[in-house]
Design a protein around this motif. Structure first.
Motif, PDB file in Angstrom:
ATOM      1  N   TRP A   1      -7.211   2.207  -2.098  1.00  0.00           N
ATOM      2  CA  TRP A   1      -6.324   1.809  -2.492  1.00  0.00           C
ATOM      3  C   TRP A   1      -5.283   2.956  -2.075  1.00  0.00           C
ATOM      4  CZ3 TRP A   1      -1.659   2.644  -5.581  1.00  0.00           C
ATOM      5  CH2 TRP A   1      -0.166   2.094  -5.355  1.00  0.00           C
TER       6      TRP A   1
ATOM      7  N   GLN B   1      -5.909   3.407   1.486  1.00  0.00           N
ATOM      8  CA  GLN B   1      -5.593   1.907   2.937  1.00  0.00           C
ATOM      9  C   GLN B   1      -7.197   2.178   3.847  1.00  0.00           C
ATOM     10  OE1 GLN B   1      -2.194   1.035   5.132  1.00  0.00           O
ATOM     11  NE2 GLN B   1      -1.587   2.162   3.999  1.00  0.00           N
TER      12      GLN B   1
ATOM     13  N   SER C   1       0.779  -0.932  -0.124  1.00  0.00           N
ATOM     14  CA  SER C   1       0.183   0.164  -0.222  1.00  0.00           C
ATOM     15  C   SER C   1       0.550   1.221   0.246  1.00  0.00           C
ATOM     16  CB  SER C   1      -1.064   0.394   1.314  1.00  0.00           C
ATOM     17  OG  SER C   1      -1.430  -0.998   1.112  1.00  0.00           O
TER      18      SER C   1
END
Length: 324
Positions: free
Chosen positions: A145, A148, A8
């Protein structure tokens, strides 16, 4: 121990001088542009004019953003209005939180207003835009993404998503549900494009197919997520929403195919055709009057319909008879 995983990003913001470029917002913006671009190509292929999709999107996108945020805030109100939370955060859309159900519903209202103003059928416009919306969702999911968020259950699969320690999250490797949904949306777009070409879908059926196909995937992907959500009879609220919307979309396709088969022949009125001026109307009226007067001539006069081109009149005929 994982031999491979998806890392990430360490931050979801890139500072460009005084301007913060947020990954979530960037993905949403790119998705909108791609949807409008692809939708414009499909609209032109169906007989529409270039630019119409963008003109309608100017109404649909703001409505969609408001609707998407409202759905998220209403269904996750505890994140903003419970004790210890700051209700002002409900307006911070760049931090994530858009419900696709509200975005599509409110966006449709905005599109309906714009379509009525232009005199075009909303179902035809929606059909043209349907695969583009799915692609936009595929791109937009990568915003999760960057933030997160919206990941699934813990896993040690090679494609597991690495999540770092942070507010309301525990470091570990999880199912990348954002990636699952992104890939599913790409598949939905391809399905709609193929079905539209194969079966010549019209009157909103391509859009309904997109909705049904998306809901089918959202149901099982939503079931994998571990973020906080309201449950009804053991299922997450969004799972129930996906089921209900799926049934409605399929029912619409069935009923529409029976009541309005085929596809619209004209999707946009021809506004570029020059209107007749008063002079042209007067000339046309004069021509019509002249033709009508010609039709009422004596059949025995020169160039009359009875002896056209003979040059004989009643008087000349009698004179010729007397001489003979």
């Amino acid at each position: 121990m994982n031999l491979a995983s998806i890392p990430s990003p360490s931050t979801g913001v890139i500072e460009l001088g005084p301007i913060p470029l947020r990954g979530y917002a960037f993905c949403i913006i790119i998705g909108v542009f791609v949807a409008v671009w692809f939708g414009n190509k499909r609209w032109i292929a169906r007989g529409g004019k270039a630019g119409t999709v963008a003109d309608v999107a100017v109404w649909a996108v703001p409505f969609g953003l408001v609707g998407g945020r409202l759905y998220h805030v209403i269904t996750d109100y505890q994140l903003y209005f419970s004790e210890g939370e700051n209700w002002v955060d409900a307006f911070k859309i760049w931090q994530g939180g858009l419900g696709i159900w509200g975005a599509i519903a409110f966006g449709a209202v905005g599109a309906w207003i714009a379509c009525r103003r232009r005199g075009i059928p909303l179902p035809a416009w929606a059909d043209a835009l349907a695969p583009g919306i799915a692609i936009a969702q595929a791109i937009g999911r990568w915003g999760n993404w960057f933030n997160q968020e919206l990941y699934g259950k813990p896993t040690d699969l090679p494609w597991a998503l690495e999540i770092s320690e942070g507010a309301n999250r525990v470091a570990g490797t999880y199912h990348p549900t954002f990636l699952y949904e992104s890939l599913w949306c790409v598949g939905v777009a391809l399905l709609v494009i193929w079905a539209d070409r194969r079966f010549t879908l019209g009157h909103g059926r391509a859009f309904a197919l997109y909705v049904a196909a998306y809901c089918a995937g959202r149901g099982w992907i939503e079931y994998m997520r571990v973020d906080e959500a309201h449950h009804i009879l053991g299922l997450r609220l969004n799972v129930w929403t996906a089921i209900i919307v799926f049934v409605l979309a399929v029912a619409y396709m069935v009923v529409s195919a029976k009541t309005r088969p085929g596809r619209e022949e004209v999707v946009e009125p021809d506004r570029d055709a020059p209107a007749k001026t008063s002079d042209e109307d007067g000339a046309a009226g004069s021509d019509a009057a002249a033709q009508d007067a010609g039709a009422k001539k004596d059949p025995f006069t020169k160039d009359g319909p009875g002896e056209r081109g003979t040059g004989l009149t009643a008087g000349s005929t009698e004179a010729a008879a007397e001489k003979s």
